[in-house]
Design a protein around this motif. Structure first.
Motif, PDB file in Angstrom:
ATOM      1  N   ARG A  11       6.782  -0.744   1.347  1.00 29.89           N
ATOM      2  CA  ARG A  11       7.601  -0.168   2.408  1.00 29.89           C
ATOM      3  C   ARG A  11       9.062  -0.525   2.123  1.00 29.89           C
ATOM      4  O   ARG A  11       9.453  -1.682   2.203  1.00 29.89           O
ATOM      5  CB  ARG A  11       7.159  -0.755   3.743  1.00 29.89           C
ATOM      6  CG  ARG A  11       7.845  -0.161   4.929  1.00 29.89           C
ATOM      7  CD  ARG A  11       7.394  -0.816   6.211  1.00 29.89           C
ATOM      8  NE  ARG A  11       6.008  -0.485   6.520  1.00 29.89           N
ATOM      9  CZ  ARG A  11       5.390  -0.878   7.615  1.00 29.89           C
ATOM     10  NH1 ARG A  11       6.003  -1.619   8.500  1.00 29.89           N
ATOM     11  NH2 ARG A  11       4.144  -0.522   7.826  1.00 29.89           N
ATOM     12  N   PRO A  23       7.582   4.348   3.257  1.00 32.76           N
ATOM     13  CA  PRO A  23       6.488   3.793   2.457  1.00 32.76           C
ATOM     14  C   PRO A  23       6.289   4.564   1.144  1.00 32.76           C
ATOM     15  O   PRO A  23       6.399   5.782   1.107  1.00 32.76           O
ATOM     16  CB  PRO A  23       5.270   3.941   3.362  1.00 32.76           C
ATOM     17  CG  PRO A  23       5.614   5.075   4.261  1.00 32.76           C
ATOM     18  CD  PRO A  23       7.114   5.102   4.401  1.00 32.76           C
ATOM     19  N   GLU A 106      -0.195  -4.059   1.688  1.00 33.64           N
ATOM     20  CA  GLU A 106       1.038  -3.384   2.073  1.00 33.64           C
ATOM     21  C   GLU A 106       2.145  -4.428   2.086  1.00 33.64           C
ATOM     22  O   GLU A 106       1.992  -5.510   2.660  1.00 33.64           O
ATOM     23  CB  GLU A 106       0.884  -2.753   3.454  1.00 33.64           C
ATOM     24  CG  GLU A 106       2.041  -1.879   3.834  1.00 33.64           C
ATOM     25  CD  GLU A 106       1.800  -1.103   5.122  1.00 33.64           C
ATOM     26  OE1 GLU A 106       2.793  -0.645   5.704  1.00 33.64           O
ATOM     27  OE2 GLU A 106       0.634  -0.959   5.524  1.00 33.64           O
TER      28      GLU A 106
END
Length: 126
Positions: A11, A23, A106
């Protein structure tokens, strides 16, 4: 990047106050590469990626922090959590595996100086 087929989402955080982020998905990431090598790869990709707005391409990204692991709890913060920096910020000299990165991790990629200012006074502007 050749590798074991691991998928990682990065991100790009341009502004914490304005919640401005984008992202990007990276496939085939080799978890045995160093944090520095992965950061260099992402910086190069950001500059050359089609469809990415120019303000995101020219921003001074320098730090990565794990936001979320697959099958784990997510934070209520829209951009990223301000806690556990010592364990979640990727440290130079480590491999991605040693830094805690796994398949479907992530991460946030941001400017450490902007993060420090935001962490000192966490407010949003709309």
């Amino acid at each position: 990047m050749a590798g074991s087929g691991v998928v990682v989402t990065v991100r790009l955080v341009r502004s914490f106050e304005h919640r401005n982020f984008k992202p990007l998905v990276f496939r085939g990431v080799d978890l045995e590469q160093t944090v520095e090598d992965f950061i260099d790869h992402v910086k190069t990709d950001v500059i050359t990626r089609a469809g990415l707005p120019p303000p995101f391409r020219r921003f001074g990204y320098d730090t990565m922090k794990i936001i979320h692991q697959a099958h784990g709890a997510k934070t209520n913060e829209l951009v990223m959590s301000l806690e556990d920096d010592d364990t979640l910020i990727l440290q130079p000299g480590l491999t991605l595996t040693a830094a805690g990165v796994a398949n479907e991790t992530e991460m946030a990629f941001f400017s450490s100086s902007d993060y420090g200012l935001y962490k000192a006074s966490p407010h949003t502007v709309w």
